[in-house]
Write an enzyme that holds these catalytic residues in place. Structure first.
Site, PDB file in Angstrom:
ATOM      1  N   GLY A  54      22.210 -85.676 -33.880  1.00  0.00           N
ATOM      2  CA  GLY A  54      23.648 -85.499 -33.686  1.00  0.00           C
ATOM      3  C   GLY A  54      24.296 -84.864 -34.900  1.00  0.00           C
ATOM      4  O   GLY A  54      25.361 -85.298 -35.336  1.00  0.00           O
ATOM      5  N   HIS A  55      23.651 -83.830 -35.446  1.00  0.00           N
ATOM      6  CA  HIS A  55      24.197 -83.122 -36.602  1.00  0.00           C
ATOM      7  C   HIS A  55      23.501 -81.763 -36.741  1.00  0.00           C
ATOM      8  O   HIS A  55      22.545 -81.472 -36.039  1.00  0.00           O
ATOM      9  CB  HIS A  55      24.020 -83.948 -37.882  1.00  0.00           C
ATOM     10  CG  HIS A  55      22.598 -84.206 -38.247  1.00  0.00           C
ATOM     11  ND1 HIS A  55      21.929 -85.340 -37.834  1.00  0.00           N
ATOM     12  CD2 HIS A  55      21.704 -83.478 -38.964  1.00  0.00           C
ATOM     13  CE1 HIS A  55      20.692 -85.305 -38.297  1.00  0.00           C
ATOM     14  NE2 HIS A  55      20.525 -84.179 -38.979  1.00  0.00           N
ATOM     15  N   ALA A  56      24.019 -80.967 -37.665  1.00  0.00           N
ATOM     16  CA  ALA A  56      23.404 -79.696 -38.054  1.00  0.00           C
ATOM     17  C   ALA A  56      23.365 -79.666 -39.579  1.00  0.00           C
ATOM     18  O   ALA A  56      23.891 -80.566 -40.240  1.00  0.00           O
ATOM     19  CB  ALA A  56      24.218 -78.521 -37.518  1.00  0.00           C
ATOM     20  N   ARG A 101      21.273 -80.563 -33.515  1.00  0.00           N
ATOM     21  CA  ARG A 101      20.116 -81.168 -32.886  1.00  0.00           C
ATOM     22  C   ARG A 101      20.393 -82.615 -32.500  1.00  0.00           C
ATOM     23  O   ARG A 101      21.107 -83.332 -33.202  1.00  0.00           O
ATOM     24  CB  ARG A 101      18.875 -81.098 -33.773  1.00  0.00           C
ATOM     25  CG  ARG A 101      18.685 -82.139 -34.856  1.00  0.00           C
ATOM     26  CD  ARG A 101      19.520 -82.001 -36.122  1.00  0.00           C
ATOM     27  NE  ARG A 101      19.699 -80.666 -36.608  1.00  0.00           N
ATOM     28  CZ  ARG A 101      18.925 -80.050 -37.466  1.00  0.00           C
ATOM     29  NH1 ARG A 101      17.916 -80.684 -37.998  1.00  0.00           N
ATOM     30  NH2 ARG A 101      19.167 -78.833 -37.856  1.00  0.00           N
TER      31      ARG A 101
END
Length: 139
Positions: A54-56, A101
């Site tokens: 839940g981040h990039a 992702r």
């Protein structure tokens, strides 16, 4: 800013040395993977139904490997989205910078191994989805 897309994120087949006593997969900096490994970590005991990621990242490149079991990696570049299933320890998904992702559908006993191009830096994370969309659209 270099614009990456989900199409720059590919599954890489890693070497597999077979032996009747068990297999081994060696990984060397800048040989099997296109960066120098500066950090290694793994996720395990992920409860059923949980989502990780839940981040990039602004700069970080990663190779994600299913060391054991299976899971899905959902990647997005702000316009395109694709899901990659990882379930063999000699295959890894290369994720380039600027890609959102999420890690889902963990099998029981799954172990997710990450080889990262940088040491941990909170400043490199994009944790807010709207901020990611703005970044991916050049805003």
């Amino acid at each position: 800013m270099i614009k990456n897309s989900v199409y720059n994120c590919n599954v890489i087949e890693l070497p597999k040395i077979h032996n009747r006593a068990g297999n081994i997969t060696p990984i060397h900096n800048n040989i099997e993977i296109p960066f120098e490994i500066k950090r290694v970590y793994y996720l395990y005991d992920v409860p059923g139904g949980e989502t990780r990621g839940g981040h990039a990242h602004y700069e970080l490149r990663q190779l994600i490997v299913a060391a054991s079991g299976s899971f899905d990696v959902v990647i997005e570049d702000g316009k395109n989205k694709k899901t990659v299933t990882l379930n063999r320890p000699n295959f890894g998904l290369l994720i380039t910078p600027g890609i959102w992702r999420e890690l889902i559908n963990f099998s029981s006993g799954a172990v997710l191994l990450v080889l990262a191009s940088e040491t941990y830096s909170e400043m490199d994370y994009i944790r807010d989805y709207q901020t990611f969309l703005n970044y991916s659209n050049g805003e």
